[in-house]
Write an enzyme that holds these catalytic residues in place. Structure first.
Site, PDB file in Angstrom:
ATOM      1  N   HIS A 239      62.965 -69.308  73.106  1.00  0.00           N
ATOM      2  CA  HIS A 239      61.616 -68.711  73.189  1.00  0.00           C
ATOM      3  C   HIS A 239      61.205 -68.627  74.645  1.00  0.00           C
ATOM      4  O   HIS A 239      61.567 -69.490  75.448  1.00  0.00           O
ATOM      5  CB  HIS A 239      60.594 -69.553  72.405  1.00  0.00           C
ATOM      6  N   GLU A 299      61.209 -67.379  63.898  1.00  0.00           N
ATOM      7  CA  GLU A 299      61.985 -66.479  63.048  1.00  0.00           C
ATOM      8  C   GLU A 299      63.023 -67.217  62.203  1.00  0.00           C
ATOM      9  O   GLU A 299      63.443 -66.726  61.165  1.00  0.00           O
ATOM     10  CB  GLU A 299      62.704 -65.424  63.896  1.00  0.00           C
TER      11      GLU A 299
HETATM   12  N1  COA Z   1      71.240 -67.443  72.101  1.00  0.00           N
HETATM   13  C1  COA Z   1      72.064 -67.597  73.150  1.00  0.00           C
HETATM   14  N2  COA Z   1      71.654 -67.637  74.429  1.00  0.00           N
HETATM   15  C2  COA Z   1      70.351 -67.535  74.645  1.00  0.00           C
HETATM   16  C3  COA Z   1      69.419 -67.399  73.611  1.00  0.00           C
HETATM   17  C4  COA Z   1      69.908 -67.353  72.295  1.00  0.00           C
HETATM   18  N3  COA Z   1      69.103 -67.202  71.258  1.00  0.00           N
HETATM   19  N4  COA Z   1      68.187 -67.303  74.140  1.00  0.00           N
HETATM   20  C5  COA Z   1      68.313 -67.390  75.456  1.00  0.00           C
HETATM   21  N5  COA Z   1      69.622 -67.526  75.780  1.00  0.00           N
HETATM   22  C6  COA Z   1      70.201 -67.669  77.099  1.00  0.00           C
HETATM   23  C7  COA Z   1      70.223 -66.327  77.828  1.00  0.00           C
HETATM   24  O1  COA Z   1      71.402 -65.613  77.548  1.00  0.00           O
HETATM   25  C8  COA Z   1      70.137 -66.748  79.265  1.00  0.00           C
HETATM   26  O2  COA Z   1      71.425 -67.161  79.673  1.00  0.00           O
HETATM   27  P1  COA Z   1      71.971 -66.895  81.171  1.00  0.00           P
HETATM   28  O3  COA Z   1      71.010 -67.647  82.060  1.00  0.00           O
HETATM   29  O4  COA Z   1      73.350 -67.461  81.164  1.00  0.00           O
HETATM   30  O5  COA Z   1      71.911 -65.422  81.361  1.00  0.00           O
HETATM   31  C9  COA Z   1      69.235 -68.006  79.218  1.00  0.00           C
HETATM   32  O6  COA Z   1      69.345 -68.507  77.893  1.00  0.00           O
HETATM   33  C10 COA Z   1      67.786 -67.701  79.495  1.00  0.00           C
HETATM   34  O7  COA Z   1      67.406 -66.598  78.682  1.00  0.00           O
HETATM   35  P2  COA Z   1      66.263 -65.575  79.003  1.00  0.00           P
HETATM   36  O8  COA Z   1      66.714 -64.226  78.562  1.00  0.00           O
HETATM   37  O9  COA Z   1      65.761 -65.726  80.395  1.00  0.00           O
HETATM   38  O10 COA Z   1      65.142 -66.107  78.066  1.00  0.00           O
HETATM   39  P3  COA Z   1      63.870 -65.317  77.671  1.00  0.00           P
HETATM   40  O11 COA Z   1      62.715 -66.199  77.866  1.00  0.00           O
HETATM   41  O12 COA Z   1      63.828 -64.004  78.352  1.00  0.00           O
HETATM   42  O13 COA Z   1      64.191 -65.038  76.133  1.00  0.00           O
HETATM   43  C11 COA Z   1      64.111 -64.797  73.864  1.00  0.00           C
HETATM   44  C12 COA Z   1      63.449 -65.449  75.073  1.00  0.00           C
HETATM   45  C13 COA Z   1      63.302 -65.150  72.625  1.00  0.00           C
HETATM   46  C14 COA Z   1      64.103 -63.289  74.061  1.00  0.00           C
HETATM   47  C15 COA Z   1      65.552 -65.303  73.713  1.00  0.00           C
HETATM   48  O14 COA Z   1      65.566 -66.694  73.575  1.00  0.00           O
HETATM   49  C16 COA Z   1      66.314 -64.637  72.589  1.00  0.00           C
HETATM   50  O15 COA Z   1      66.881 -63.563  72.797  1.00  0.00           O
HETATM   51  N6  COA Z   1      66.372 -65.268  71.363  1.00  0.00           N
HETATM   52  C17 COA Z   1      67.039 -64.651  70.245  1.00  0.00           C
HETATM   53  C18 COA Z   1      66.141 -63.602  69.593  1.00  0.00           C
HETATM   54  C19 COA Z   1      65.009 -64.218  68.824  1.00  0.00           C
HETATM   55  O16 COA Z   1      65.170 -65.178  68.095  1.00  0.00           O
HETATM   56  N7  COA Z   1      63.819 -63.618  68.979  1.00  0.00           N
HETATM   57  C20 COA Z   1      62.613 -64.061  68.336  1.00  0.00           C
HETATM   58  C21 COA Z   1      61.662 -64.650  69.322  1.00  0.00           C
HETATM   59  S1  COA Z   1      60.255 -65.390  68.545  1.00  0.00           S
END
Ligand code: COA
Length: 359
Positions: A239, A299
Site C-alpha cells: 500500500h 483488496e
Molecule cells: N508485489 C510485489 N512487489 C511489490 C508489491 C506487490 N504487491 N507492491 C510493491 N512492490 C514492490 C515494488 O515492485 C517496488 O519494488 P522495487 O523498489 O524493487 O522497484 C517496491 O515494492 C516499492 O513499490 P512502489 O511501486 O513504490 O509502491 P507504491 O506505493 O507505488 O505502490 C501499490 C502501492 C498498492 C500500487 C503496490 O503495493 C501494488 O502494486 N500492490 C498490488 C496491487 C494492489 O493490491 N492494489 C490495491 C491497493 S489498495
C-alpha cells in the site's frame, strides 16, 4: 533510488471526511474508527455521515433513486454489454443527467453494476425494491432472490469499510475535476476511470485468481516466488500509505470470521488458504524488500468476503465503486466549497527549442 511522480506526502486538500494513518494502521471515517462502523452499521447509517441527512431519509432517497436508475437502463444502448464491467460502468454513468445528485449516482452505480452482471450471466436485470436497504437490494439485484440476512451483513461490512479512504487516486481524480467547476457526473466518471486500474480498485478479482491458482497452502511459496520471478506483483499486497497491515484487511477478515461457522457460506477452506497465502507473501516480500513493509491491503480479504457473499468476481471493482461513490461525492462537495483550481506543475526534461540552445 529516489522515485518521483507519486506525490507521496503531498497534502492536496484539507478534509473532514476521512483520515488514513499509515504508520499506526488507523482509518478514521467521519470521526469514527473503521472497526466501529464495519460492525452493525448499515450502508445508509454510514453514508449519511458523508452525505448528510438521517439514515432513514437516505434509505428512502436511495430506494427511489434505484428505481429511477433502473428505468434508465433501457436507454443506455450497447454499453451494458461491454465485456469489462468498469468500461460498462464508465460508459453508463457518463450518460446520467448533468444535474444528478450524490444519491442519484450512488444508486445508479449499484443498479448498473447488478444489471451488467445479470446480462453477462444471460439473465434479465432485476427491478429494485425501493423499500429495501441498499445492501440487501444490491445483493437481490445481483442474485435474483431475497438474500439471507448474514449475507447482507457481510456485504454491508464491506460497503461501509470502503466508503472513503483519504486522498486515494480515484478521489483525487474526482477532486481535480471538481476543482475546475465541472459537474458531479464528470467527477464520478473520472473517478471510475481511476478506480479501474489494477493498482487501485482492480485488484480483488486477481486476488481470487491467485487463490485459485495457488490451490492449497503448501503450494503458496512456489507460486509466489514464480510470480515475483516473472516480474509480476502480488495482488492484494502493499500500500502507498500503510506501513503496517491495512486496518481494513483486519476488519474484513473479522467479518469473514463472523460467517465462518455458518454452513451456508462454506468459506472456511477459502479463508484458511487466504491466510496461508497472505503469511507466505508477507514473508517473501519482506525478504525482497527489507526496508519497505508490504502487507495485505483491503483488496486481499475483499476478494474472500465478496465471494462468500455470492458476488461474482467480475463485479468486485464495480461494487467497490458502488460504495466509494459516497466518498467521491462528499469530496466533490468539499472541493467545490474550497473553490480553488487544482493545478500542480511539472519539471520539463525534454529538448530545448533551438532559440535557447547554446550556439
Ligand atoms: N508485489 C510485489 N512487489 C511489490 C508489491 C506487490 N504487491 N507492491 C510493491 N512492490 C514492490 C515494488 O515492485 C517496488 O519494488 P522495487 O523498489 O524493487 O522497484 C517496491 O515494492 C516499492 O513499490 P512502489 O511501486 O513504490 O509502491 P507504491 O506505493 O507505488 O505502490 C501499490 C502501492 C498498492 C500500487 C503496490 O503495493 C501494488 O502494486 N500492490 C498490488 C496491487 C494492489 O493490491 N492494489 C490495491 C491497493 S489498495
Amino acid at each position: 533510488m529516489e522515485r518521483t511522480g507519486g506525490l507521496e506526502g503531498v497534502v492536496a486538500a484539507e478534509t473532514r471526511l476521512s483520515d488514513v494513518d499509515g504508520e499506526r494502521g488507523r482509518l478514521t471515517l467521519a470521526g469514527h474508527d473503521v472497526e466501529e462502523l464495519a460492525v452493525g452499521w448499515s450502508f445508509e447509517d454510514a453514508a449519511a455521515l458523508f452525505l448528510g441527512g438521517d439514515p432513514g431519509s437516505l434509505r428512502a432517497a436511495l430506494g427511489a433513486a434505484r428505481q429511477r436508475a433502473f428505468a434508465r437502463l433501457s436507454d443506455l444502448g450497447p454499453v451494458l454489454r461491454l465485456p469489462n464491467g468498469m468500461d460498462a460502468l464508465r460508459g453508463a454513468i457518463a450518460q446520467w443527467p448533468e444535474d444528478s445528485s450524490a444519491t442519484d449516482l450512488t444508486a445508479a452505480i449499484g443498479v448498473v453494476a447488478a444489471a451488467w452482471s445479470r446480462l453477462r450471466a444471460g439473465e434479465p436485470p432485476v427491478a429494485p425494491d425501493p423499500a429495501a436497504g441498499h445492501a440487501s437490494d444490491l445483493l437481490r439485484a445481483v442474485g435474483g432472490r431475497e438474500p439471507p440476512p448474514p449475507r447482507v451483513a457481510a456485504l454491508s461490512s464491506y460497503l461501509v469499510t470502503v466508503l472513503d479512504h483519504g486522498m486515494n487516486a480515484s478521489t483525487f481524480a474526482a477532486r481535480v475535476v471538481a476543482s475546475t467547476g465541472s459537474d458531479l457526473v464528470s467527477c464520478v466518471v473520472a473517478a471510475i476511470g481511476a478506480l479501474k486500474g489494477p493498482l487501485h480498485g482492480g485488484a480483488p478479482g486477481p486476488v481470487l485468481d491467485m487463490l485459485d491458482a495457488v490451490g492449497s497452502p503448501e503450494r503458496a511459496e512456489a507460486w509466489i516466488r514464480a510470480e515475483l520471478a516473472s516480474g509480476r506483483r502480488i495482488m492484494g499486497m502493499g500500500h502507498r500509505i500503510y506501513r503496517v497491515r491495512d486496518p481494513r484487511a483486519a476488519v474484513l477478515e473479522a467479518a469473514i470470521s463472523r460467517i465462518e461457522a455458518d454452513p451456508s457460506f462454506a468459506v472456511g477452506p477459502r479463508l484458511r488458504l487466504a491466510r496461508a497465502v497472505e503469511r507466505t507473501a508477507e514473508r517473501i516480500l519482506a525478504e525482497r524488500h527489507p526496508d519497505r513493509p508490504l502487507k495485505a491491503n483491503v483488496e486481499f480479504y475483499t476478494a474472500v468476503l465478496l465471494e462468500a457473499a455470492g458476488v461474482p468476481r467480475t463485479l468486485f471493482s464495480m461494487l467497490f465503486a458502488a460504495a466509494r461513490a459516497v466518498g467521491w461525492c462528499a469530496h466533490v462537495a468539499e472541493q467545490k466549497a474550497s473553490g480553488r483550481l487544482i493545478r500542480p506543475t511539472s519539471r520539463y526534461v525534454g529538448p530545448q527549442p533551438r532559440s535557447v540552445q547554446a550556439p
